[in-house]
Scaffold this active site. Structure first.
Site, PDB file in Angstrom:
ATOM      1  N   ARG A 107       0.903  -1.123  -0.007  1.00 20.81           N
ATOM      2  CA  ARG A 107       0.064   0.076   0.026  1.00 20.81           C
ATOM      3  C   ARG A 107       0.730   1.331   0.033  1.00 20.81           C
ATOM      4  O   ARG A 107       1.975   1.131   0.478  1.00 20.81           O
ATOM      5  CB  ARG A 107      -0.959   0.126   1.133  1.00 20.81           C
ATOM      6  CG  ARG A 107      -2.199  -0.924   1.204  1.00 20.81           C
ATOM      7  CD  ARG A 107      -3.099  -0.831   2.132  1.00 20.81           C
ATOM      8  NE  ARG A 107      -2.592  -1.146   3.563  1.00 20.81           N
ATOM      9  CZ  ARG A 107      -2.687  -0.085   4.409  1.00 20.81           C
ATOM     10  NH1 ARG A 107      -2.990   0.984   3.952  1.00 20.81           N
ATOM     11  NH2 ARG A 107      -2.346  -0.357   5.635  1.00 20.81           N
ATOM     12  N   TYR A 255      -1.950  -4.648  -6.514  1.00 19.02           N
ATOM     13  CA  TYR A 255      -1.730  -5.214  -5.112  1.00 19.02           C
ATOM     14  C   TYR A 255      -3.112  -4.769  -4.257  1.00 19.02           C
ATOM     15  O   TYR A 255      -3.610  -3.803  -4.126  1.00 19.02           O
ATOM     16  CB  TYR A 255      -0.410  -4.237  -4.379  1.00 19.02           C
ATOM     17  CG  TYR A 255      -0.362  -4.622  -2.949  1.00 19.02           C
ATOM     18  CD1 TYR A 255       0.186  -6.001  -2.652  1.00 19.02           C
ATOM     19  CD2 TYR A 255      -0.858  -3.652  -2.098  1.00 19.02           C
ATOM     20  CE1 TYR A 255       0.136  -6.234  -1.326  1.00 19.02           C
ATOM     21  CE2 TYR A 255      -0.682  -3.991  -0.470  1.00 19.02           C
ATOM     22  CZ  TYR A 255      -0.335  -5.247  -0.218  1.00 19.02           C
ATOM     23  OH  TYR A 255      -0.541  -5.600   1.004  1.00 19.02           O
ATOM     24  N   LYS A 264      -9.335  -2.072   3.114  1.00 19.03           N
ATOM     25  CA  LYS A 264      -9.041  -0.818   4.200  1.00 19.03           C
ATOM     26  C   LYS A 264     -10.039   0.351   3.559  1.00 19.03           C
ATOM     27  O   LYS A 264     -10.190   1.347   4.210  1.00 19.03           O
ATOM     28  CB  LYS A 264      -7.565  -0.395   3.529  1.00 19.03           C
ATOM     29  CG  LYS A 264      -6.556  -1.551   4.000  1.00 19.03           C
ATOM     30  CD  LYS A 264      -6.480  -1.629   5.465  1.00 19.03           C
ATOM     31  CE  LYS A 264      -5.236  -3.112   5.689  1.00 19.03           C
ATOM     32  NZ  LYS A 264      -5.255  -3.480   7.297  1.00 19.03           N
ATOM     33  N   HIS A 284      -9.434  -0.424  12.923  1.00 19.90           N
ATOM     34  CA  HIS A 284      -8.205  -1.278  12.381  1.00 19.90           C
ATOM     35  C   HIS A 284      -7.880  -2.220  13.524  1.00 19.90           C
ATOM     36  O   HIS A 284      -6.771  -2.083  14.134  1.00 19.90           O
ATOM     37  CB  HIS A 284      -6.935  -0.408  12.050  1.00 19.90           C
ATOM     38  CG  HIS A 284      -6.113  -1.187  11.091  1.00 19.90           C
ATOM     39  ND1 HIS A 284      -4.994  -0.354  10.680  1.00 19.90           N
ATOM     40  CD2 HIS A 284      -6.330  -2.172  10.086  1.00 19.90           C
ATOM     41  CE1 HIS A 284      -4.211  -1.144   9.877  1.00 19.90           C
ATOM     42  NE2 HIS A 284      -5.119  -2.048   9.257  1.00 19.90           N
ATOM     43  N   SER A 306      -0.457  -1.653  10.030  1.00 18.41           N
ATOM     44  CA  SER A 306      -0.123  -2.665   9.143  1.00 18.41           C
ATOM     45  C   SER A 306       1.107  -3.240   9.467  1.00 18.41           C
ATOM     46  O   SER A 306       2.240  -2.798   9.921  1.00 18.41           O
ATOM     47  CB  SER A 306      -0.079  -1.926   7.658  1.00 18.41           C
ATOM     48  OG  SER A 306      -1.393  -1.953   7.534  1.00 18.41           O
ATOM     49  N   CYS A 308       2.028  -5.180  11.652  1.00 16.81           N
ATOM     50  CA  CYS A 308       2.444  -5.512  13.022  1.00 16.81           C
ATOM     51  C   CYS A 308       1.910  -6.634  13.767  1.00 16.81           C
ATOM     52  O   CYS A 308       2.089  -6.658  15.071  1.00 16.81           O
ATOM     53  CB  CYS A 308       2.168  -4.019  13.907  1.00 16.81           C
ATOM     54  SG  CYS A 308       3.434  -2.696  13.049  1.00 16.81           S
ATOM     55  N   ASP A 331      -8.054  -8.096  11.067  1.00 14.46           N
ATOM     56  CA  ASP A 331      -7.758  -6.762  10.572  1.00 14.46           C
ATOM     57  C   ASP A 331      -8.617  -5.604  10.900  1.00 14.46           C
ATOM     58  O   ASP A 331      -8.441  -4.728  11.193  1.00 14.46           O
ATOM     59  CB  ASP A 331      -7.812  -6.873   8.762  1.00 14.46           C
ATOM     60  CG  ASP A 331      -6.981  -5.788   8.267  1.00 14.46           C
ATOM     61  OD1 ASP A 331      -6.186  -5.329   8.830  1.00 14.46           O
ATOM     62  OD2 ASP A 331      -7.145  -5.367   7.063  1.00 14.46           O
ATOM     63  N   ARG A 427       2.190 -12.138   0.139  1.00 21.09           N
ATOM     64  CA  ARG A 427       0.869 -12.201   1.195  1.00 21.09           C
ATOM     65  C   ARG A 427       0.484 -13.501   0.781  1.00 21.09           C
ATOM     66  O   ARG A 427       0.688 -14.165  -0.225  1.00 21.09           O
ATOM     67  CB  ARG A 427      -0.343 -11.363   0.879  1.00 21.09           C
ATOM     68  CG  ARG A 427       0.124  -9.918   0.990  1.00 21.09           C
ATOM     69  CD  ARG A 427      -0.272  -9.286   2.426  1.00 21.09           C
ATOM     70  NE  ARG A 427       0.354  -8.451   2.778  1.00 21.09           N
ATOM     71  CZ  ARG A 427      -0.179  -7.487   4.078  1.00 21.09           C
ATOM     72  NH1 ARG A 427      -1.279  -8.048   4.676  1.00 21.09           N
ATOM     73  NH2 ARG A 427       0.248  -6.368   4.418  1.00 21.09           N
TER      74      ARG A 427
HETATM   75  N1  LIG Z   1       8.826 -11.438  15.831  1.00 17.28           N
HETATM   76  C1  LIG Z   1       7.642 -11.612  15.594  1.00 17.28           C
HETATM   77  N2  LIG Z   1       7.254 -11.242  14.345  1.00 17.28           N
HETATM   78  C2  LIG Z   1       5.743 -11.313  14.547  1.00 17.28           C
HETATM   79  C3  LIG Z   1       5.090 -11.417  15.743  1.00 17.28           C
HETATM   80  N3  LIG Z   1       3.780 -11.301  15.124  1.00 17.28           N
HETATM   81  C4  LIG Z   1       3.898 -11.158  13.749  1.00 17.28           C
HETATM   82  N4  LIG Z   1       5.006 -10.969  13.574  1.00 17.28           N
HETATM   83  C5  LIG Z   1       5.717 -10.911  11.967  1.00 17.28           C
HETATM   84  O1  LIG Z   1       5.194  -9.620  11.514  1.00 17.28           O
HETATM   85  C6  LIG Z   1       4.646  -9.653  10.192  1.00 17.28           C
HETATM   86  C7  LIG Z   1       3.251  -9.014  10.089  1.00 17.28           C
HETATM   87  O2  LIG Z   1       2.381 -10.156  10.577  1.00 17.28           O
HETATM   88  P1  LIG Z   1       0.982  -9.983  10.445  1.00 17.28           P
HETATM   89  O3  LIG Z   1       0.241 -10.681  11.473  1.00 17.28           O
HETATM   90  O4  LIG Z   1       0.508 -10.217   9.008  1.00 17.28           O
HETATM   91  O5  LIG Z   1       0.642  -8.242  10.701  1.00 17.28           O
HETATM   92  P2  LIG Z   1      -0.680  -7.558  10.128  1.00 17.28           P
HETATM   93  O6  LIG Z   1      -0.351  -6.808   8.829  1.00 17.28           O
HETATM   94  O7  LIG Z   1      -0.794  -6.453  11.345  1.00 17.28           O
HETATM   95  O8  LIG Z   1      -1.977  -8.480  10.279  1.00 17.28           O
HETATM   96  C8  LIG Z   1       4.726 -11.191   9.640  1.00 17.28           C
HETATM   97  O9  LIG Z   1       5.939 -11.205   9.120  1.00 17.28           O
HETATM   98  C9  LIG Z   1       4.954 -11.835  10.863  1.00 17.28           C
HETATM   99  O10 LIG Z   1       5.441 -13.221  10.820  1.00 17.28           O
HETATM  100  C10 LIG Z   1       5.554 -11.439  16.746  1.00 17.28           C
HETATM  101  O11 LIG Z   1       4.762 -11.668  17.635  1.00 17.28           O
HETATM  102  N5  LIG Z   1       6.851 -11.548  16.885  1.00 17.28           N
HETATM  103  C1  LIG Z   2      -3.672  -5.207   4.306  1.00 14.42           C
HETATM  104  C2  LIG Z   2      -2.591  -4.440   4.383  1.00 14.42           C
HETATM  105  O1  LIG Z   2      -2.537  -4.308   5.846  1.00 14.42           O
HETATM  106  P1  LIG Z   2      -2.149  -5.198   6.951  1.00 14.42           P
HETATM  107  O2  LIG Z   2      -0.780  -5.222   6.857  1.00 14.42           O
HETATM  108  O3  LIG Z   2      -2.835  -4.519   8.051  1.00 14.42           O
HETATM  109  O4  LIG Z   2      -2.686  -6.577   6.738  1.00 14.42           O
HETATM  110  C3  LIG Z   2      -1.769  -3.832   3.592  1.00 14.42           C
HETATM  111  O5  LIG Z   2      -0.865  -3.048   4.034  1.00 14.42           O
HETATM  112  O6  LIG Z   2      -1.720  -3.962   2.424  1.00 14.42           O
END
Ligand SMILES: Nc1nc2c(ncn2[C@@H]2O[C@H](COP(=O)(O)OP(=O)(O)O)[C@@H](O)[C@H]2O)c(=O)[nH]1
Ligand SMILES: C=C(OP(=O)(O)O)C(=O)O
Length: 427
Positions: A107, A255, A264, A284, A306, A308, A331, A427
């Site tokens: 994004r 994307y 979003k 969010h 995002s 995180c 999400d 993804r």
């Molecule tokens: N080291 C670590 N990495 C994490 C943790 N939770 C998520 N990640 C990594 O952070 C990235 C984003 O995670 P995701 O759950 O998809 O985040 P979202 O975009 O907020 O949903 C991925 O590469 C995960 O493997 C954690 O508790 N510790």
């Molecule tokens: C869907 C997205 O957000 P998130 O990382 O929170 O999943 C994105 O950034 O494309």
């Protein structure tokens, strides 16, 4: 038979373009573009007008009104495979890999704008000389100009897909309906995973209003499409939202975060303005149900930016004995107080769009069990046995016995290659 219809359609096309009102009596056409799938008769006047207006601007060759069926999905996956946009991952069941243009992988916050009459209605206004970081504003005139500069004829030679979709279960009183126009079959197949979409949504909608979503992958100004399997226009990418008219406009990127407009753009940004006017909240946030050993169930919601960890926390597998965790949403949460003052929440989405790297059987076993069926992977690496690979799978996939192709399509060797196998935001 099919050829005959198309030839006839071509003739009608010419006639239609010459008429004062291009739609007169031509129920297989909209403004000269042939409707190749779907039935115009089933569309409400509001949906039809939305399509007509955008056909006039974007000038697609064909229109496909999506019914959301399995058959349609298979046809589109087949088409995407022929175009080289996706390849089958034979190790799994109905799984596919898409590789984007390397300039279109995430994004773009800087190109994501909210359109209101006054800037203060969209973003906090910082002191003079200070650059704000909380969102970007565009005026209505600015939005019109941005659209005029990008959308004219942008679907020439392409199919315009019309996706009726529901955020939330179709029959839920909390659900909201959108219609997305797009020229990307990848977007159609992805929207089918991420939302409830198709004919049933049109039936529920009737002649009511809907969130208007317009998306085009775009073409660079110089006409040079660098990656024909993934056309886009990174330089002019723009994602616009107009809360007043409940409109979303996305140009230049395929994307998911920029092109699956139910996510979003609708569920979060436009959703938060609908929520404010109706007295609820669109956030969010992940939603996780936790049941303790005594059987008491509670829900938590968590807001992280995002990338995180929302998806991973939402799919938690408890390590404390006797606890159960259930993922409701990873999400976006739509929340409101019920008549007893209890805060209730739903996940308006229907699928997951998680970051791949870092996901493995230790960090997220539930995701690993989920992804081997009916999944579209984007920008991960592939292995010679028809599987996927990314950073974080080193202890689960022995790459010494396999050939690995990285997310850009190049040979990749663990310990030798200087770049990552998968894109960090794959993804
Ligand atoms: N080291 C670590 N990495 C994490 C943790 N939770 C998520 N990640 C990594 O952070 C990235 C984003 O995670 P995701 O759950 O998809 O985040 P979202 O975009 O907020 O949903 C991925 O590469 C995960 O493997 C954690 O508790 N510790
Ligand atoms: C869907 C997205 O957000 P998130 O990382 O929170 O999943 C994105 O950034 O494309």
């Amino acid at each position: 038979m099919c050829i005959l219809i198309c030839r006839y359609a071509g003739e009608v096309n010419k006639i239609a373009k010459g008429l004062a009102h291009p739609n007169v009596g031509l129920f297989t056409h909209i403004r000269g573009a042939c409707v190749v799938s779907g039935n115009l008769q089933t569309l409400s006047p509001k949906v039809r007008k939305f399509i007509e207006d955008n056909v006039a601007i974007c000038q697609p060759d064909e229109i496909h009104i999506c019914d959301g069926s399995e058959k349609e999905n298979k046809q589109l996956l087949c088409l995407l495979q022929k175009k080289g946009t996706i390849m089958p991952l034979t190790k799994y069941e109905n799984c596919w890999l898409a590789r984007t243009n390397p300039a279109d992988t995430a994004r773009v916050e800087s190109k994501t704008l909210i359109c209101t009459e006054h800037e203060r209605d969209a973003v906090p206004i910082p002191k003079p000389g200070i650059k704000g970081t909380l969102g970007h504003w565009i005026s209505p005139a600015g939005m019109d100009k941005a659209m005029q500069e990008r959308f004219g004829n942008c679907m020439k030679g392409s199919t315009m897909y019309v996706i009726p979709f529901s955020m939330g279960p179709i029959q839920s009183p909390l659900a909201k309906i959108g219609i997305q126009i797009t020229d990307s079959a990848y977007v159609v197949c992805s929207m089918r995973i991420m939302t409830r979409m198709g004919q049933a949504v049109l039936e529920k909608l009737g002649n009511n209003d809907f969130v208007k979503c317009l998306h085009a992958v775009g073409r660079p100004k110089n006409g040079k499409v660098e990656y024909p399997h993934w056309p886009c226009d990174p330089e002019r990418t723009i994602i616009l939202h107009k809360p007043l008219t409940q409109e979303i406009v996305s140009y230049g990127s395929g994307y998911g975060g920029n092109s699956l407009l139910g996510k979003k753009c609708f569920a979060l940004r436009i959703g938060s303005t609908i929520a404010r006017s109706e007295g609820w909240l669109a956030e969010h946030m992940l939603i996780l149900g936790i049941t303790n050993p005594q059987g008491k169930k509670r829900y938590i919601a968590g807001a992280f930016p995002s990338q995180c960890g929302k998806t991973n926390l939402a799919m938690l597998t408890p390590t404390i004995p006797g606890y159960k965790a259930e993922c409701v949403g990873d999400d976006i949460a739509w929340m409101r107080f019920d008549k007893n003052g209890v805060l209730r929440a739903i996940n308006p989405e229907n699928g997951f769009f998680g970051v791949a790297p870092g996901t493995n059987h230790t960090s997220n076993p539930i995701a690993m069990k989920t992804i081997h069926k009916n999944t579209i992977f984007t920008n991960v690496a592939s292995t010679s046995d028809g599987g996927v690979y990314w950073e974080g799978l080193e202890h689960e996939i022995d790459t010494s016995k396999l050939e690995v192709t990285d997310w850009k399509g190049n040979k990749w060797v663990r310990g030798e290659s200087k770049t990552t196998a998968a894109h960090p935001n794959s993804r």
